[in-house]
Structures are given as C-alpha cells and as structure tokens.
Design an enzyme around this catalytic site. Structure first.
Site, PDB file in Angstrom:
ATOM      1  N   SER A 218      44.426  35.195  41.003  1.00 29.56           N
ATOM      2  CA  SER A 218      45.341  35.204  42.058  1.00 29.56           C
ATOM      3  C   SER A 218      46.312  36.041  41.932  1.00 29.56           C
ATOM      4  O   SER A 218      47.253  36.027  41.082  1.00 29.56           O
ATOM      5  CB  SER A 218      45.891  33.666  42.167  1.00 29.56           C
ATOM      6  OG  SER A 218      46.693  33.406  43.220  1.00 29.56           O
TER       7      SER A 218
ATOM      8  N   HIS B  75      41.782  36.490  44.619  1.00 29.66           N
ATOM      9  CA  HIS B  75      42.277  35.429  45.235  1.00 29.66           C
ATOM     10  C   HIS B  75      43.681  35.457  45.923  1.00 29.66           C
ATOM     11  O   HIS B  75      44.621  36.124  45.302  1.00 29.66           O
ATOM     12  CB  HIS B  75      42.328  34.256  44.440  1.00 29.66           C
ATOM     13  CG  HIS B  75      42.646  32.781  44.806  1.00 29.66           C
ATOM     14  ND1 HIS B  75      41.487  31.956  45.555  1.00 29.66           N
ATOM     15  CD2 HIS B  75      43.583  32.285  45.153  1.00 29.66           C
ATOM     16  CE1 HIS B  75      42.329  30.969  45.970  1.00 29.66           C
ATOM     17  NE2 HIS B  75      43.403  30.903  45.696  1.00 29.66           N
TER      18      HIS B  75
ATOM     19  N   ASP C  99      46.622  33.991  48.067  1.00 28.08           N
ATOM     20  CA  ASP C  99      47.321  32.811  48.414  1.00 28.08           C
ATOM     21  C   ASP C  99      48.220  32.912  49.751  1.00 28.08           C
ATOM     22  O   ASP C  99      49.234  33.597  49.493  1.00 28.08           O
ATOM     23  CB  ASP C  99      47.972  32.038  47.390  1.00 28.08           C
ATOM     24  CG  ASP C  99      47.187  31.500  46.299  1.00 28.08           C
ATOM     25  OD1 ASP C  99      46.595  30.528  46.668  1.00 28.08           O
ATOM     26  OD2 ASP C  99      47.209  31.922  45.208  1.00 28.08           O
TER      27      ASP C  99
ATOM     28  N   MET D  59      50.806  31.474  52.196  1.00 27.97           N
ATOM     29  CA  MET D  59      51.520  30.344  52.477  1.00 27.97           C
ATOM     30  C   MET D  59      52.570  30.518  53.631  1.00 27.97           C
ATOM     31  O   MET D  59      53.151  31.727  53.651  1.00 27.97           O
ATOM     32  CB  MET D  59      52.361  30.309  51.029  1.00 27.97           C
ATOM     33  CG  MET D  59      51.534  30.012  49.939  1.00 27.97           C
ATOM     34  SD  MET D  59      52.309  29.466  48.399  1.00 27.97           S
ATOM     35  CE  MET D  59      51.161  29.381  47.306  1.00 27.97           C
TER      36      MET D  59
ATOM     37  N   HIS E 233      42.920  31.876  50.602  1.00 26.49           N
ATOM     38  CA  HIS E 233      43.125  30.626  50.701  1.00 26.49           C
ATOM     39  C   HIS E 233      44.499  30.202  51.365  1.00 26.49           C
ATOM     40  O   HIS E 233      45.661  30.636  51.236  1.00 26.49           O
ATOM     41  CB  HIS E 233      43.351  30.197  49.216  1.00 26.49           C
ATOM     42  CG  HIS E 233      43.832  28.930  48.937  1.00 26.49           C
ATOM     43  ND1 HIS E 233      44.496  28.253  47.858  1.00 26.49           N
ATOM     44  CD2 HIS E 233      43.840  27.575  49.703  1.00 26.49           C
ATOM     45  CE1 HIS E 233      44.653  27.047  47.872  1.00 26.49           C
ATOM     46  NE2 HIS E 233      44.486  26.630  49.223  1.00 26.49           N
TER      47      HIS E 233
ATOM     48  N   MET F  80      47.212  28.345  52.796  1.00 32.44           N
ATOM     49  CA  MET F  80      47.851  27.183  52.947  1.00 32.44           C
ATOM     50  C   MET F  80      49.023  27.218  54.038  1.00 32.44           C
ATOM     51  O   MET F  80      50.214  27.350  53.845  1.00 32.44           O
ATOM     52  CB  MET F  80      48.731  27.063  51.617  1.00 32.44           C
ATOM     53  CG  MET F  80      47.693  26.722  50.543  1.00 32.44           C
ATOM     54  SD  MET F  80      48.362  26.835  48.751  1.00 32.44           S
ATOM     55  CE  MET F  80      48.005  28.577  48.418  1.00 32.44           C
TER      56      MET F  80
ATOM     57  N   MET G 269      42.362  21.550  44.665  1.00 30.01           N
ATOM     58  CA  MET G 269      43.802  21.743  44.034  1.00 30.01           C
ATOM     59  C   MET G 269      43.829  20.973  42.762  1.00 30.01           C
ATOM     60  O   MET G 269      44.044  19.771  42.670  1.00 30.01           O
ATOM     61  CB  MET G 269      44.727  21.556  44.944  1.00 30.01           C
ATOM     62  CG  MET G 269      44.747  22.386  46.325  1.00 30.01           C
ATOM     63  SD  MET G 269      44.828  24.394  45.612  1.00 30.01           S
ATOM     64  CE  MET G 269      46.424  24.445  44.977  1.00 30.01           C
TER      65      MET G 269
ATOM     66  N   GLY H  39      51.528  25.368  46.633  1.00 32.07           N
ATOM     67  CA  GLY H  39      52.922  25.849  46.962  1.00 32.07           C
ATOM     68  C   GLY H  39      53.293  26.819  46.043  1.00 32.07           C
ATOM     69  O   GLY H  39      54.106  27.868  46.473  1.00 32.07           O
ATOM     70  N   PHE H  40      53.205  26.687  44.753  1.00 29.59           N
ATOM     71  CA  PHE H  40      53.997  27.391  43.925  1.00 29.59           C
ATOM     72  C   PHE H  40      52.940  27.869  42.657  1.00 29.59           C
ATOM     73  O   PHE H  40      52.109  26.719  42.134  1.00 29.59           O
ATOM     74  CB  PHE H  40      55.056  26.711  43.308  1.00 29.59           C
ATOM     75  CG  PHE H  40      56.318  26.751  44.253  1.00 29.59           C
ATOM     76  CD1 PHE H  40      57.047  27.912  44.532  1.00 29.59           C
ATOM     77  CD2 PHE H  40      56.423  25.558  44.857  1.00 29.59           C
ATOM     78  CE1 PHE H  40      57.950  27.640  45.611  1.00 29.59           C
ATOM     79  CE2 PHE H  40      57.478  25.431  46.227  1.00 29.59           C
ATOM     80  CZ  PHE H  40      58.403  26.200  46.314  1.00 29.59           C
ATOM     81  N   GLY H  41      53.038  29.117  42.006  1.00 30.28           N
ATOM     82  CA  GLY H  41      52.138  29.270  40.832  1.00 30.28           C
ATOM     83  C   GLY H  41      53.032  28.675  39.575  1.00 30.28           C
ATOM     84  O   GLY H  41      54.402  28.396  39.715  1.00 30.28           O
ATOM     85  N   GLY H  42      52.300  28.728  38.516  1.00 28.20           N
ATOM     86  CA  GLY H  42      52.762  28.545  37.286  1.00 28.20           C
ATOM     87  C   GLY H  42      53.186  27.026  36.872  1.00 28.20           C
ATOM     88  O   GLY H  42      53.886  26.722  35.900  1.00 28.20           O
TER      89      GLY H  42
ATOM     90  N   ASP I 233      41.769  25.537  41.472  1.00 29.55           N
ATOM     91  CA  ASP I 233      42.991  26.342  41.761  1.00 29.55           C
ATOM     92  C   ASP I 233      44.187  25.422  40.984  1.00 29.55           C
ATOM     93  O   ASP I 233      44.722  24.633  41.638  1.00 29.55           O
ATOM     94  CB  ASP I 233      42.872  26.874  43.222  1.00 29.55           C
ATOM     95  CG  ASP I 233      44.306  27.460  43.190  1.00 29.55           C
ATOM     96  OD1 ASP I 233      45.009  28.072  42.345  1.00 29.55           O
ATOM     97  OD2 ASP I 233      44.552  28.046  44.571  1.00 29.55           O
ATOM     98  N   GLY I 234      44.813  26.258  40.149  1.00 26.82           N
ATOM     99  CA  GLY I 234      46.230  25.520  39.699  1.00 26.82           C
ATOM    100  C   GLY I 234      46.008  25.192  38.109  1.00 26.82           C
ATOM    101  O   GLY I 234      45.222  24.280  37.717  1.00 26.82           O
ATOM    102  N   GLY I 235      46.816  25.977  37.511  1.00 24.79           N
ATOM    103  CA  GLY I 235      47.052  25.549  36.102  1.00 24.79           C
ATOM    104  C   GLY I 235      45.796  25.978  35.238  1.00 24.79           C
ATOM    105  O   GLY I 235      45.735  25.493  34.121  1.00 24.79           O
TER     106      GLY I 235
ATOM    107  N   GLY J 265      46.214  32.465  38.144  1.00 26.84           N
ATOM    108  CA  GLY J 265      47.130  33.311  38.333  1.00 26.84           C
ATOM    109  C   GLY J 265      48.127  33.728  37.211  1.00 26.84           C
ATOM    110  O   GLY J 265      47.921  34.862  36.646  1.00 26.84           O
TER     111      GLY J 265
END
Length: 233
Positions: A8, A32, A34, A36, A65, A67, A136, A141-144, A174-176, A196
């Site tokens: 990402s 990927h 994102d 937003m 993606h 959002m 998800m 909304g946010f990476g990390g 997607d996420g973590g 990401g």
C-alpha cells in the site's frame, strides 16, 4: 490459489510515488492505492488525478480501495481510468449491485470492502457480483495501526462462504499485516494481502515484501495440509 501481495502506497512517500512503485515492481503483484476523502474516513489522501498520473509510471496493476462517501459515483471512474481493481465500501454504497456491475463493465475487477464491525453474512448472496471481498483488519482511515485479532474469525467465515458458493472470489485483508500477523491471515483464508507500514516503513520495501510472501506461503502450505487431512506420519 497463490497468495498475492499488494503493498500500500499509503505508507509511501507521496512526493516520489513513481519511485516508490518502482521499488516494489519486481516482487509485488499489485500496487494498493488507498483513496480517502475526509468524509467516509477522517483522513485525506489522493484522488483520481493522482491515480491517472501513477498509471503512466508503473506497470503494476493498481488496486484502488475507495474509502469515500460516494463510491457509486466515483468507483466506475477509477475503472475507466485504468485501475485493474476497484474496491468500494459496503457501508457507503447506495446501489451495490449496480455499482459493482458498472465497475466490471468498465473493465476492472470489482471489490467489496467491509469494516471490522460489519458482518460478512449479509453479503453472501452478492458473491457472484464481485471479484474480491476486502476485510478491514483495522478501522479504516490511517496506516500504522495494530492488527485487530477480532477479525480473524470473520476471515474464516468469509473463506467458508466463498468455498460454499463455488465462486472464485479473492479474500483480501488490509490493516496491520506484518510478519507477526500475516500467517494468521493466510491460515484463516486470506489470499490477497495489503501491507503498508511493514513494507514502506522499512529501508528495503522489496525485501520486506519477499519476507512477507515467504511467511504467507508457509502458512498457505500448512493450511492446505490441514485440508488434506494433516501432515503425514
């Protein structure tokens, strides 16, 4: 189905997106993106003009993606621009079937995304209308962010729904996604992994993807073994 890696660019350097895409071109399956809008999620990233520009500078298929608060309007435009995959959020759609069909008709694969608290079962009857179901594993909304283990059972249920339906829908998470979570995702049934921070937050994004893919493939082999009745001996 082989596990696919989709780094990402949310965690990449937005001022050097062409270079950041090139850094993973030899090892990634998709890139990927994102999108937003600061309405559907509390963050603002990039939009259609940047995607159109990026398409001119990478051969990697773009996995967009969205959002955003009006995916019915904007989703088909990303497909028409040349995105290979366009994923829209169930929570924001007004006309899911029509929008997914229009995205496909424009030449892209259609994806449906659902947030951590959104159950997957209400969308079982729509599996034939899309090519990928994105789960998800953080709040969008946010990476990390840290991976939400509470979603792992939903990954399993989603894989079971897909298998029972007889469709060839990919299950994306997607996420973590990182070295300490990727195997849980794959063992639960995910076959497309978005990463990401664990990729672009390192000094060597290509090496990070290679490491994640190796871990995912080990998990995939174990899962296949279990399906076949467990290890011999």
């Amino acid at each position: 189905m082989a596990v696919q890696m989709a780094p990402s660019i949310l965690s990449a350097d937005f001022a050097r997106l062409a270079d950041e895409a090139a850094a993973v071109a030899g090892v990634a399956d998709w890139l990927h993106v994102d999108v937003m809008d600061y309405h559907f999620v509390p963050n603002l990233t990039i939009g259609l003009p940047v995607v159109e520009a990026l398409l001119k500078h990478t051969a990697l298929p773009l996995d967009c993606h969205l959002m955003i608060s009006d995916p019915d309007r904007w989703g088909p435009m990303y497909a028409e621009a040349g995105a290979r995959n366009v994923t829209v959020h169930a929570e924001a759609l007004q006309s899911p079937v029509r929008t997914l069909r229009v995205i496909r008709a424009a030449g892209a694969r259609a994806g449906l995304a659902i947030n951590p608290a959104t159950p997957v079962e209400p969308y079982a009857d729509l599996l034939a209308e899309f090519d990928m179901l994105l789960l998800m594993t953080v709040e969008p909304g946010f990476g990390g962010q840290s991976f939400l283990d509470v979603v792992v059972p939903k990954i399993r249920r989603t894989r079971a729904l897909v298998e029972r339906s007889g469709t060839r829908v990919w299950v994306q998470v997607d996420g973590g996604v990182a070295l300490d979570t990727v195997e849980r995702c794959v063992e639960a049934g995910a076959d497309v992994l978005v990463a990401g921070t664990s990729v672009y937050g390192t000094d060597d994004p290509a090496a990070a993807i290679t490491g994640l893919r190796a871990a995912a493939e080990r998990a995939s082999a174990r899962a296949a073994q279990q399906v076949e009745g467990g290890p011999a001996g």
